[in-house]
Design a protein around this motif. Structure first.
Motif, mmCIF file in Angstrom:
data_model
loop_
_atom_site.group_PDB
_atom_site.id
_atom_site.type_symbol
_atom_site.label_atom_id
_atom_site.label_comp_id
_atom_site.label_asym_id
_atom_site.label_seq_id
_atom_site.Cartn_x
_atom_site.Cartn_y
_atom_site.Cartn_z
ATOM 1 N N GLY A 17 -5.050 -10.324 -8.996
ATOM 2 C CA GLY A 17 -5.131 -9.392 -10.116
ATOM 3 C C GLY A 17 -6.401 -8.560 -10.157
ATOM 4 O O GLY A 17 -7.211 -8.600 -9.221
ATOM 5 N N PRO A 18 -6.566 -7.806 -11.247
ATOM 6 C CA PRO A 18 -7.672 -6.850 -11.381
ATOM 7 C C PRO A 18 -9.047 -7.475 -11.145
ATOM 8 O O PRO A 18 -9.300 -8.591 -11.605
ATOM 9 C CB PRO A 18 -7.541 -6.378 -12.835
ATOM 10 N N ASP A 48 -4.683 1.758 -0.852
ATOM 11 C CA ASP A 48 -5.611 0.831 -0.182
ATOM 12 C C ASP A 48 -6.685 0.340 -1.144
ATOM 13 O O ASP A 48 -6.987 -0.845 -1.196
ATOM 14 C CB ASP A 48 -6.344 1.558 0.965
ATOM 15 N N ILE A 49 -7.268 1.286 -1.853
ATOM 16 C CA ILE A 49 -8.403 0.940 -2.713
ATOM 17 C C ILE A 49 -7.961 0.029 -3.864
ATOM 18 O O ILE A 49 -8.711 -0.843 -4.292
ATOM 19 C CB ILE A 49 -9.078 2.233 -3.245
ATOM 20 N N LEU A 50 -6.724 0.213 -4.319
ATOM 21 C CA LEU A 50 -6.275 -0.588 -5.467
ATOM 22 C C LEU A 50 -5.486 -1.837 -5.061
ATOM 23 O O LEU A 50 -5.231 -2.711 -5.893
ATOM 24 C CB LEU A 50 -5.487 0.301 -6.431
ATOM 25 N N LEU A 51 -5.157 -1.930 -3.772
ATOM 26 C CA LEU A 51 -4.446 -3.119 -3.272
ATOM 27 C C LEU A 51 -5.084 -4.446 -3.708
ATOM 28 O O LEU A 51 -4.381 -5.354 -4.166
ATOM 29 C CB LEU A 51 -4.361 -3.047 -1.737
ATOM 30 N N PRO A 52 -6.433 -4.576 -3.576
ATOM 31 C CA PRO A 52 -7.041 -5.872 -3.911
ATOM 32 C C PRO A 52 -6.817 -6.290 -5.366
ATOM 33 O O PRO A 52 -7.012 -7.453 -5.692
ATOM 34 C CB PRO A 52 -8.542 -5.633 -3.666
ATOM 35 N N GLN A 53 -6.421 -5.329 -6.207
ATOM 36 C CA GLN A 53 -6.264 -5.652 -7.628
ATOM 37 C C GLN A 53 -4.838 -6.064 -7.995
ATOM 38 O O GLN A 53 -4.543 -6.325 -9.152
ATOM 39 C CB GLN A 53 -6.701 -4.460 -8.479
ATOM 40 N N LEU A 54 -3.930 -6.077 -7.002
ATOM 41 C CA LEU A 54 -2.565 -6.506 -7.294
ATOM 42 C C LEU A 54 -2.530 -8.009 -7.556
ATOM 43 O O LEU A 54 -3.388 -8.752 -7.090
ATOM 44 C CB LEU A 54 -1.634 -6.148 -6.118
ATOM 45 N N ARG A 64 -3.371 2.182 -15.450
ATOM 46 C CA ARG A 64 -4.136 1.047 -15.967
ATOM 47 C C ARG A 64 -3.247 0.130 -16.789
ATOM 48 O O ARG A 64 -3.319 -1.087 -16.690
ATOM 49 C CB ARG A 64 -5.301 1.563 -16.818
ATOM 50 N N GLU A 65 -2.380 0.753 -17.601
ATOM 51 C CA GLU A 65 -1.539 -0.048 -18.470
ATOM 52 C C GLU A 65 -0.575 -0.910 -17.653
ATOM 53 O O GLU A 65 -0.402 -2.096 -17.912
ATOM 54 C CB GLU A 65 -0.764 0.871 -19.403
ATOM 55 N N LYS A 66 0.031 -0.282 -16.635
ATOM 56 C CA LYS A 66 1.030 -0.990 -15.828
ATOM 57 C C LYS A 66 0.426 -2.116 -14.990
ATOM 58 O O LYS A 66 0.999 -3.192 -14.880
ATOM 59 C CB LYS A 66 1.749 0.025 -14.932
ATOM 60 N N VAL A 115 0.835 -1.196 0.000
ATOM 61 C CA VAL A 115 0.000 0.000 0.000
ATOM 62 C C VAL A 115 0.878 1.258 0.000
ATOM 63 O O VAL A 115 0.660 2.203 -0.765
ATOM 64 C CB VAL A 115 -0.937 -0.019 1.233
ATOM 65 N N LYS A 116 1.909 1.228 0.838
ATOM 66 C CA LYS A 116 2.817 2.388 0.878
ATOM 67 C C LYS A 116 3.568 2.511 -0.439
ATOM 68 O O LYS A 116 3.757 3.612 -0.960
ATOM 69 C CB LYS A 116 3.792 2.242 2.058
ATOM 70 N N ASP A 117 3.968 1.366 -0.988
ATOM 71 C CA ASP A 117 4.711 1.417 -2.248
ATOM 72 C C ASP A 117 3.849 1.939 -3.394
ATOM 73 O O ASP A 117 4.334 2.680 -4.251
ATOM 74 C CB ASP A 117 5.294 0.036 -2.578
ATOM 75 N N LEU A 118 2.570 1.570 -3.392
ATOM 76 C CA LEU A 118 1.682 2.127 -4.412
ATOM 77 C C LEU A 118 1.630 3.641 -4.283
ATOM 78 O O LEU A 118 1.639 4.362 -5.283
ATOM 79 C CB LEU A 118 0.272 1.529 -4.306
ATOM 80 N N ALA A 119 1.609 4.136 -3.048
ATOM 81 C CA ALA A 119 1.596 5.596 -2.849
ATOM 82 C C ALA A 119 2.820 6.235 -3.506
ATOM 83 O O ALA A 119 2.711 7.260 -4.182
ATOM 84 C CB ALA A 119 1.552 5.927 -1.358
ATOM 85 N N PHE A 120 3.994 5.616 -3.330
ATOM 86 C CA PHE A 120 5.210 6.168 -3.944
ATOM 87 C C PHE A 120 5.135 6.078 -5.473
ATOM 88 O O PHE A 120 5.586 6.972 -6.173
ATOM 89 C CB PHE A 120 6.459 5.436 -3.428
ATOM 90 N N ILE A 121 4.559 4.990 -5.955
ATOM 91 C CA ILE A 121 4.457 4.826 -7.412
ATOM 92 C C ILE A 121 3.482 5.852 -7.997
ATOM 93 O O ILE A 121 3.750 6.459 -9.024
ATOM 94 C CB ILE A 121 4.032 3.376 -7.747
ATOM 95 N N PHE A 122 2.377 6.069 -7.311
ATOM 96 C CA PHE A 122 1.371 7.013 -7.815
ATOM 97 C C PHE A 122 1.867 8.466 -7.763
ATOM 98 O O PHE A 122 1.501 9.287 -8.601
ATOM 99 C CB PHE A 122 0.081 6.918 -6.985
ATOM 100 N N ALA A 123 2.662 8.775 -6.748
ATOM 101 C CA ALA A 123 3.010 10.174 -6.440
ATOM 102 C C ALA A 123 3.575 10.927 -7.639
ATOM 103 O O ALA A 123 3.295 12.108 -7.834
ATOM 104 C CB ALA A 123 4.012 10.214 -5.288
#
Lengths: 371, 371
Positions: free
Chosen positions: A206-207, A195-201, A233-235, A158-166
């Motif tokens: 997956g999605p 958090d919201i996108l975690l379940p799709q990893l 979305r692509e990644k 979750v934290k890593d997604l935050a860094f990726i999104f930033a």
């Protein structure tokens, strides 16, 4: 029309007190869809859907289709461990339980990073609060065997997604959404998108369709997250998360929103029943200045926080609710009598809830690995 | 005076090209101390200190005292894995090696979060680059047995410190330091504060003097980090980190700073020696328009990137350096002849370095757990 306390006009503030004057205007302004027809396709409609307490949505069709086609989907919500849950939280928890019963896997996030950034609560302290909050959720029917329950501060993805999104969030974007805030709140907003996108990893298969049932004041997080889901979305192959929006229950004192700043506006699930009864007895109502006037003109249940309690939480039977509504409207029942009834209904619920919850504290502690 | 490309005037930009016109003014404006007397207490002074290439510091006494009293201290630096190291990086690496030899424990950070946020380099890609960069550092004498070497993206404590610090960083503070940037760069700045303070966590034995040898363009990070160390002193017991500041070597083309945007301004440690020789042959110098004039007036080594190379990196012997300086100044040597000498010195260094480095790639890969 939305009137605001903190950021500039036109912004809904998830961390402040947002007063909603018209839900219809809100649907228009922010592109939220009215619930109406979509909900009719549900196999079962609980009171909060029948009564349009959930009044709007984004992409809810995707979830309804998953339910009807028995496909897997996720219902996710974050509970900020900043103190005992107040009565308003019941709604979100019941929504989670309902969608879990409809076949969804629950993602229950302990939003302890937000509790720290917004309220300065240390991770040690918020761990204890989270145990209490989760026990409430279990007592309300959350099935932990079909749920992924985690603390933000311990969930590296979750934290890593935050860094990726930033990298793709400009200062002007985040300022436009949240106003001028400190870096901690901005970062916690990005964590919530995580958090919201975690379940799709991949890790979780997956999605997949993901529903976030929220109060309308949380819509900024949903908009930011959907924007990020689109950008990445692509990644990651993200499917844009869906949301349902519920109305915000007004304070017992007649204020537009229950607020910690005013203890007479709300009660918690952990509160002493005497204290709950006291607050209800002193609540604002839709009554007239005198008993005489009320008998002549009737009460105004639309304006009444006590009636809200019935409608939002405590009377599931529509006929029973209508009966109270009509009696009030016709002046057949006065506020004192009605409050006595409310006190009975609410305190017996609270007592029973606290009894159940007590037996679930150890389980909750174990689930959160805090034992 | 500092003139800038990106943020508003008066800001040093660690992610842009900062031209330093006067180091003296800089000391005054930002409260950096001149190196002078402090450095005299060192048991040994390498050329980059004798020659005031390191020209300023904050709290360097604390490190000098630790060295003289044989107390433990840390020397930490972050290397951004955005490509092969260029010649300018040698200075930072030599500083790390020097302070390691003086008794310091090295913290070598692979700044892969910054490489992602600033340059969009994925963590997979930056892992490979980091292997190459670390092999350079090992070839230059870094002793991995007395170093903690890590990747930001894998170091949870560093990310968690960023979240902890964020709450006390206002938008106006971060904007004043870095200008208007996207959220990723702001977050990576907070992560770097985490990097610098990581060695002081309990896990590494608690608070200790920490030296960060940097180019002057990195001072914003140092100021932010010292401010955060102060704010969280009570919670973590942080000792304010020390810093030394080195001058920025000018580009081979005479530009104020080597820049990837202009390949003729620099060469990398991984570059083909033919290419290095070509760039040196075509470098800007402190020479006069004609040979006749140069013999009469003498050259201007102060303006000469080739002389800079000797002074910064390639001639350790002060007498030898002075001899070249005087010969140039007196017009006894012309630029062609001098360039031929530079090419010999530099390419033989590069060849030897590449030979050593090649044998260290596997070790580097193992250290970074990328094998």
């Amino acid at each position: 029309m939305i009137s605001l306390k903190k950021p500039s006009a036109g912004i809904i503030d998830p961390w402040g007190s947002t007063e909603i004057e018209s839900y219809e205007r809100l649907l228009e302004e922010f592109g939220i869809q009215p619930l109406n027809g979509v909900a009719d396709k549900l196999p079962h409609k609980p009171s909060f859907i029948r009564r349009k307490i959930i009044f709007g949505h984004r992409d809810f069709e995707r979830i309804v289709n998953a339910i009807n086609n028995k496909q897997s989907f996720v219902v996710m919500s974050g509970i900020k461990p900043s103190g005992p849950l107040h009565i308003g939280h019941i709604l979100t928890l019941r929504e989670m339980v309902f969608f879990q019963e409809m076949g969804g896997t629950v993602f229950y996030c302990v939003a302890d990073i937000e509790a720290y950034e917004d309220n300065g609560i240390s991770f040690e302290e918020s761990g204890e609060i989270a145990v209490d909050n989760l026990a409430d959720a279990l007592a309300l029917g959350l099935d932990p065997t079909r749920a992924y329950i985690y603390r933000q501060s311990k969930e590296n993805d979750v934290k890593d997604l935050a860094f990726i999104f930033a990298r793709s969030v400009t200062l002007s974007t985040i300022e436009a959404i949240y106003g001028v805030r400190h870096m901690g709140l901005y970062m916690s907003a990005l964590v919530q998108a995580g958090d919201i996108l975690l379940p799709q990893l991949k890790r979780f298969g997956g999605p997949k369709p993901t529903l976030v049932p929220v109060g309308i004041d949380q819509d900024p997080h949903i908009r930011l997250c959907r924007d990020l889901a689109h950008k990445f979305r692509e990644k990651f192959g993200f499917i844009l998360p869906s949301a349902t929006y519920h109305k915000i229950i007004r304070g017992l004192d007649g204020s537009p929103k229950m607020s910690k700043r005013n203890p007479m506006s709300y009660f918690t699930l952990a509160e002493d029943v005497e204290s709950v009864a006291y607050k209800l007895r002193n609540a604002f109502t839709g009554g007239r200045p005198t008993a005489k006037e009320q008998k002549e003109l009737g009460g105004e249940p639309e304006k009444c926080p006590i009636f809200d309690l019935y409608k939002f939480f405590f009377i599931e039977d529509d006929e029973k609710l209508l009966e109270i509504y009509m009696k009030c409207k016709n002046g057949e029942i006065l506020c004192g009598e009605d409050k006595a009834f409310a006190i009975e209904v609410v305190t017996s619920f609270i007592k029973e809830h606290q009894r159940k919850k007590q037996s679930l504290i150890d389980k909750s502690r174990a689930i959160l690995s805090l034992d």
